[in-house]
Design a protein around this motif. Structure first.
Motif, PDB file in Angstrom:
ATOM      1  N   LYS A   1       0.855  -1.200   0.000  1.00  0.00           N
ATOM      2  CA  LYS A   1       0.000   0.000   0.000  1.00  0.00           C
ATOM      3  C   LYS A   1       0.888   1.247   0.000  1.00  0.00           C
ATOM      4  N   LYS A   2       0.455   2.260  -0.746  1.00  0.00           N
ATOM      5  CA  LYS A   2       1.205   3.523  -0.836  1.00  0.00           C
ATOM      6  C   LYS A   2       0.264   4.694  -0.561  1.00  0.00           C
ATOM      7  N   LEU A   3      -0.404   4.632   0.580  1.00  0.00           N
ATOM      8  CA  LEU A   3      -1.434   5.615   0.894  1.00  0.00           C
ATOM      9  C   LEU A   3      -0.881   7.027   0.977  1.00  0.00           C
ATOM     10  N   ASP A   4       0.387   7.146   1.385  1.00  0.00           N
ATOM     11  CA  ASP A   4       0.971   8.484   1.515  1.00  0.00           C
ATOM     12  C   ASP A   4       1.189   9.158   0.169  1.00  0.00           C
ATOM     13  N   LEU A   5       1.181   8.389  -0.916  1.00  0.00           N
ATOM     14  CA  LEU A   5       1.372   8.953  -2.257  1.00  0.00           C
ATOM     15  C   LEU A   5       0.055   9.316  -2.933  1.00  0.00           C
ATOM     16  N   LEU A   6      -1.055   8.924  -2.340  1.00  0.00           N
ATOM     17  CA  LEU A   6      -2.359   9.145  -2.967  1.00  0.00           C
ATOM     18  C   LEU A   6      -2.934  10.493  -2.559  1.00  0.00           C
ATOM     19  N   PRO A   7      -3.488  11.244  -3.513  1.00  0.00           N
ATOM     20  CA  PRO A   7      -4.117  12.530  -3.195  1.00  0.00           C
ATOM     21  C   PRO A   7      -5.369  12.375  -2.330  1.00  0.00           C
ATOM     22  N   LYS A   8      -6.033  11.223  -2.431  1.00  0.00           N
ATOM     23  CA  LYS A   8      -7.256  10.978  -1.667  1.00  0.00           C
ATOM     24  C   LYS A   8      -7.170   9.615  -0.996  1.00  0.00           C
ATOM     25  N   LYS A   9      -7.846   9.473   0.112  1.00  0.00           N
ATOM     26  CA  LYS A   9      -7.913   8.177   0.766  1.00  0.00           C
ATOM     27  C   LYS A   9      -8.811   7.261  -0.073  1.00  0.00           C
ATOM     28  N   PRO A  10      -8.317   6.105  -0.488  1.00  0.00           N
ATOM     29  CA  PRO A  10      -9.115   5.247  -1.382  1.00  0.00           C
ATOM     30  C   PRO A  10     -10.312   4.628  -0.684  1.00  0.00           C
ATOM     31  N   HIS A  11     -11.377   4.466  -1.439  1.00  0.00           N
ATOM     32  CA  HIS A  11     -12.566   3.782  -0.940  1.00  0.00           C
ATOM     33  C   HIS A  11     -13.333   3.260  -2.143  1.00  0.00           C
ATOM     34  N   GLU A  12     -14.239   2.341  -1.904  1.00  0.00           N
ATOM     35  CA  GLU A  12     -14.995   1.734  -2.996  1.00  0.00           C
ATOM     36  C   GLU A  12     -15.930   2.758  -3.638  1.00  0.00           C
ATOM     37  N   ALA A  13     -16.099   2.613  -4.938  1.00  0.00           N
ATOM     38  CA  ALA A  13     -16.975   3.521  -5.677  1.00  0.00           C
ATOM     39  C   ALA A  13     -18.434   3.248  -5.328  1.00  0.00           C
ATOM     40  N   PRO A  14     -19.312   4.245  -5.505  1.00  0.00           N
ATOM     41  CA  PRO A  14     -20.740   4.009  -5.271  1.00  0.00           C
ATOM     42  C   PRO A  14     -21.284   2.982  -6.250  1.00  0.00           C
ATOM     43  N   LEU A  15     -22.353   2.332  -5.864  1.00  0.00           N
ATOM     44  CA  LEU A  15     -22.926   1.254  -6.669  1.00  0.00           C
ATOM     45  C   LEU A  15     -23.293   1.731  -8.074  1.00  0.00           C
ATOM     46  N   GLY A  16     -23.801   2.967  -8.169  1.00  0.00           N
ATOM     47  CA  GLY A  16     -24.185   3.482  -9.483  1.00  0.00           C
ATOM     48  C   GLY A  16     -23.041   3.497 -10.470  1.00  0.00           C
ATOM     49  N   MET A  17     -21.835   3.824  -9.994  1.00  0.00           N
ATOM     50  CA  MET A  17     -20.670   3.854 -10.867  1.00  0.00           C
ATOM     51  C   MET A  17     -20.196   2.449 -11.213  1.00  0.00           C
ATOM     52  N   LEU A  18     -20.526   1.486 -10.356  1.00  0.00           N
ATOM     53  CA  LEU A  18     -20.093   0.106 -10.587  1.00  0.00           C
ATOM     54  C   LEU A  18     -21.049  -0.677 -11.481  1.00  0.00           C
ATOM     55  N   LEU A  19     -22.256  -0.162 -11.671  1.00  0.00           N
ATOM     56  CA  LEU A  19     -23.275  -0.919 -12.418  1.00  0.00           C
ATOM     57  C   LEU A  19     -22.822  -1.258 -13.834  1.00  0.00           C
ATOM     58  N   SER A  20     -22.299  -0.272 -14.549  1.00  0.00           N
ATOM     59  CA  SER A  20     -21.907  -0.504 -15.948  1.00  0.00           C
ATOM     60  C   SER A  20     -20.784  -1.532 -16.066  1.00  0.00           C
ATOM     61  N   PRO A  21     -19.678  -1.396 -15.316  1.00  0.00           N
ATOM     62  CA  PRO A  21     -18.650  -2.453 -15.419  1.00  0.00           C
ATOM     63  C   PRO A  21     -19.146  -3.815 -14.948  1.00  0.00           C
ATOM     64  N   ILE A  22     -20.083  -3.849 -14.001  1.00  0.00           N
ATOM     65  CA  ILE A  22     -20.650  -5.133 -13.568  1.00  0.00           C
ATOM     66  C   ILE A  22     -21.359  -5.814 -14.730  1.00  0.00           C
ATOM     67  N   VAL A  23     -22.159  -5.046 -15.482  1.00  0.00           N
ATOM     68  CA  VAL A  23     -22.876  -5.600 -16.636  1.00  0.00           C
ATOM     69  C   VAL A  23     -21.888  -6.133 -17.665  1.00  0.00           C
ATOM     70  N   LEU A  24     -20.830  -5.368 -17.928  1.00  0.00           N
ATOM     71  CA  LEU A  24     -19.843  -5.805 -18.926  1.00  0.00           C
ATOM     72  C   LEU A  24     -19.093  -7.045 -18.464  1.00  0.00           C
ATOM     73  N   VAL A  25     -18.735  -7.106 -17.191  1.00  0.00           N
ATOM     74  CA  VAL A  25     -18.043  -8.295 -16.677  1.00  0.00           C
ATOM     75  C   VAL A  25     -18.972  -9.500 -16.676  1.00  0.00           C
ATOM     76  N   LEU A  26     -20.259  -9.279 -16.403  1.00  0.00           N
ATOM     77  CA  LEU A  26     -21.222 -10.381 -16.538  1.00  0.00           C
ATOM     78  C   LEU A  26     -21.247 -10.887 -17.978  1.00  0.00           C
ATOM     79  N   GLY A  27     -21.102  -9.949 -18.925  1.00  0.00           N
ATOM     80  CA  GLY A  27     -20.993 -10.363 -20.330  1.00  0.00           C
ATOM     81  C   GLY A  27     -19.777 -11.229 -20.567  1.00  0.00           C
ATOM     82  N   VAL A  28     -18.646 -10.854 -19.942  1.00  0.00           N
ATOM     83  CA  VAL A  28     -17.425 -11.658 -20.052  1.00  0.00           C
ATOM     84  C   VAL A  28     -17.670 -13.074 -19.547  1.00  0.00           C
ATOM     85  N   ILE A  29     -18.314 -13.181 -18.397  1.00  0.00           N
ATOM     86  CA  ILE A  29     -18.519 -14.496 -17.766  1.00  0.00           C
ATOM     87  C   ILE A  29     -19.556 -15.319 -18.516  1.00  0.00           C
ATOM     88  N   ILE A  30     -20.690 -14.690 -18.858  1.00  0.00           N
ATOM     89  CA  ILE A  30     -21.772 -15.433 -19.522  1.00  0.00           C
ATOM     90  C   ILE A  30     -21.333 -15.940 -20.890  1.00  0.00           C
TER      91      ILE A  30
END
Length: 778
Positions: free
Chosen positions: A442-471
């Motif tokens: 981890k290199k938290l001291d080099l990051l401009p912001k403290k990392p955290h998970e993105a909101p669900l709305g931002m994750l919806l599109s990549p989730i759909v595409l990854v489901l396409g990869v798997i299906i």
């Protein structure tokens, strides 16, 4: 289909009004309806009994330019990608772009691009295709330069436009050649006339011109340099333009025209060679990058090279593999671009040197990236769609039986080795992306912001595409018989349905995959030891540097040339214009033997009234040289203009006489109104050389124009067009006034563009006046 193509463009006109309420409802919520509706409309065409659909809409039938839209398996695949990925990109942008951004600009550009891409894919008319093709370049320029306050964004936008527009103009030349040879503007008709094209002496030139359009748009070596710089665009733009749509336009062009050229061995050599070189070079260079989007940009270039190479092979297996990988690449690469955007959004950086150990902070993003990167790497797992198409690619490289050309046969023998070499680095940069971001220290001291998970709305599109990869990975045949086979048949009619299987036995293709994973793993684990090779190859050599120097030299010499003649002297400007007219007219007259056609036998008789008017006009023109009074000069100049009106009356052209009379009267009135502001006349002390050059220009322009006029009148190369206008003015234009019919109907487009130019000039004048007033107010 015309509605589907134009509805995004039409809706774009309403976006600025909708965007006024963006603080209450994000503008993207309204825009989302458009690509989703298009996707739902076209998805109904998927089926085993799919047959092409043709819709024809008249536009300029006299020139063979009509909105002829053709939907077959290939265009359906691309339409679903454009609308489907477009839907997910808009959904992603709702959460990625803040309402403080200029959302109206973003969505107008995005919808414009969507319309352009749909037009390219569905157009059967080559000139309509070219129109939409250039619209993709313009709209992508606007999207890449969306954050125009950033110098790198402006640089990337300009670079992409210059390179892709160059290719587009080259492609237009090839399309014109094809239309002239086949006497049609329809792509389907051209394919049916392929024998005429293959027997043409211009075949090599046509192929090169069209491939230039494809290679520049799909970022093939050495034109790939624009794509990494285009990453300055917002991440939704990168996910849309640079993974699933715009960069695939060149792929589509090659696929659509390959039935014409597939029998030409140099098509195989050129397309396969450029594709393989692009795959190898871009995958090698991807490992050198430190910006996440730059890694993905070079990976996109390498994947496009692989698809291009397969289209160059032209075999049934290669064409099917190319179509399959077009779909797979859109799923895993689109998701990875979105993940890169999420990382940037939640950590404040895309520099992989500052990232690491984000798995504990962003587990969902890490999981999505795992599927995306391992699928891109072609890891042999049954739930990763990338492995299937990569395996088919390897298989196609081992079945190239070329015997007609020694060079082609030798090249075909080394293609499998180049494919493995490029794929090894594909594996390395895929692992480099995932493990460099989510695993390790981890290199938290080099990051401009403290990392955290993105909101669900931002994750919806990549989730759909990854489901396409798997299906698709688990059930590849659900898209095979219903979509992929039809698309492949549109390129190579010999492609039949074959079930896609994960296990094919210990065949060369599987052994090549094992070699990629094995060697790739070793290289990835020892990356720090061999990465110094980049200081040697390419070292300081760079196509970007060549591009920058070319642009710099062009700008420098353009400024020098411009500063040489742009002195503010109207006399100099007129001298250059008149001198050019004399020189080029004389050159054309000599080269076409035009002087031999000058005869005085059939010229009209000169009456005394003609001579009188001409003498008065000549004396008035000569007097302008010696007059020192402004008012006298205005009146004498008016004599020349009114004399022309009298000549029109004598020659029985009342319309022209009235027009000239009105123009001259208005001009004189304007001069008198501005009389107070006109500069004082002053006598110049001109040298003998200047006076002699003035005399030469005056006599030269008068003489050459007279000679050209008499030669044109005396020649009988073509039938006179005046008879056509006399006969058809009423039947075609519905008017007895022939001049008006010509201007309004027969030359309606010319008149429209003339008015448009005047309108643009008026807007420019208004803008200049407003800027001046604002500066005065300050």
């Amino acid at each position: 289909m015309l509605t589907a193509v134009l509805i995004p463009l039409i809706f774009a006109f309403f976006v600025p009004f909708i965007s006024k309420y963006k603080q209450k409802v994000h503008t993207g919520v309204f825009v989302l309806i458009i690509p989703l509706g298009i996707f739902l409309y076209f998805i109904q065409f998927i089926g085993k009994d799919f047959a092409p659909f043709i819709h024809e809409y008249s536009w300029i039938p006299s020139l063979g330019i009509n909105f002829d839209f053709y939907l077959d398996g290939l265009s359906l695949l691309f339409v679903l990608l454009i609308s489907g990925i477009g839907t997910l990109v808009v959904l992603y942008s709702i959460f990625y772009l803040d309402t403080s951004e200029k959302l109206s600009h973003f969505y107008v550009y995005l919808l414009m691009f969507m319309s352009a891409m749909l037009g390219v894919i569905l157009s059967d008319n080559v000139f309509v295709l070219y129109t939409f093709w250039e619209l993709t370049s313009i709209s992508s320029f606007l999207l890449i330069g969306y954050w125009h306050h950033r110098e790198r964004s402006r640089y990337g936008a300009q670079k992409s436009m210059l390179i892709t527009i160059f290719g587009g103009l080259s492609m237009l030349g090839g399309l014109i050649f094809l239309s002239v040879i086949t006497n049609t503007t329809s792509i389907r008709a051209m394919i049916n006339s392929m024998d005429e094209i293959l027997n043409s002496n211009y075949l090599p030139l046509i192929m090169v011109l069209i491939l230039l359009g494809a290679f520049t748009k799909s970022a093939q070596f050495p034109f790939h340099i624009w794509l990494p710089d285009a990453m300055e665009a917002p991440t939704p733009v990168s996910a849309y333009l640079h993974s699933a749509t715009m960069v695939k336009a060149g792929i589509y062009l090659v696929a659509r025209f390959s039935p014409i050229f597939h029998a030409y061995e140099w098509f195989f050599i050129t397309v396969s060679l450029i594709g393989i070189v692009t795959l190898v070079w871009a995958s090698y260079m991807a490992v050198r990058q430190t910006d996440l989007k730059a890694i993905l940009a070079f990976s996109t270039v390498s994947q496009l090279g692989m698809i291009m190479a397969m289209l160059g092979f032209g075999t049934e297996a290669a064409v099917f593999a190319a179509v399959f990988h077009i779909l797979n690449h859109a799923t895993f690469k689109g998701s990875l671009f979105m993940i890169a955007g999420i990382i940037d959004h939640e950590t404040g950086t895309r520099d992989i040197r500052k990232l690491g150990g984000l798995l504990t902070f962003m587990p969902m993003s890490a999981t999505l990236a795992l599927f995306g990167t391992f699928s891109m790497a072609g890891v042999p797992l049954p739930f990763l769609n990338g492995f299937y198409s990569k395996e088919l690619f390897f298989e196609s490289t081992t079945h190239l039986n070329i015997t007609s050309n020694t060079f082609a046969a030798t090249f075909a023998d080394i293609i499998p080795y180049l494919a493995v070499f490029g794929s090894i680095f594909t594996f390395v940069y895929s692992m480099y992306f995932f493990f460099g971001v989510f695993m390790g220290q981890k290199k938290l001291d080099l990051l401009p912001k403290k990392p955290h998970e993105a909101p669900l709305g931002m994750l919806l599109s990549p989730i759909v595409l990854v489901l396409g990869v798997i299906i698709i990975g688990l059930f590849p045949n659900i898209v095979n018989g219903t979509l992929l086979t039809h698309a492949a048949k549109s390129i190579n009619g010999n492609v039949d349905y074959h079930a896609i299987q994960f296990w094919h036995g210990l065949k060369p293709a599987f052994l090549m995959s094992l070699a990629v994973v094995g060697i790739g793993t070793i290289l990835f684990l020892t990356i720090k030891k061999w990465r110094k090779i980049y200081s040697v190859i390419p070292g300081k050599l760079s196509f970007n540097e060549l591009y920058d120097k070319t642009i710099d030299i062009t700008d420098r010499y353009a400024k020098r040339i411009t500063n040489f003649y742009m002195t503010g002297s109207l006399k100099l400007y007129m001298s250059i214009i008149l001198g050019a007219i004399i020189a080029f007219s004389f050159l054309i007259m000599v080269t076409t033997d035009g002087f031999s056609h000058i005869t005085f036998n059939d010229l009209a008789d000169v009456e005394w009234i003609d001579i009188t008017v001409i003498i008065v006009m000549a004396l008035a023109a000569i007097c302008t040289i010696f007059v020192n009074n402004k008012l006298s000069l205005i009146i004498i100049t008016g004599i020349v203009g009114f004399g022309i009106s009298i000549l029109f009356v004598i020659f029985r052209a009342p319309d022209l006489a009235l027009t000239q009379l009105v123009v001259e009267t208005v001009s004189m009135a304007l001069f008198l109104l501005a009389y107070y502001h006109l500069p004082e006349l002053r006598k110049r002390n001109e040298t003998i050389t200047t006076s002699a050059s003035n005399a030469i220009l005056s006599l030269g322009i008068g003489t050459i124009i007279t000679m050209v006029g008499i030669a044109a009148h005396s020649s009988d190369w073509f039938e006179t067009i005046s008879d056509y206008f006399v006969e058809t003015a009423y039947s075609l234009g519905g008017g007895h006034n022939i001049v008006n019919v010509i201007l309004v109907d027969m030359r309606g487009l010319d008149t429209l563009f003339e008015i448009t130019v005047l309108g643009i000039a008026a807007l420019a004048i208004y803008a200049l006046i407003k800027v001046r007033k604002n500066k005065e107010a300050e």
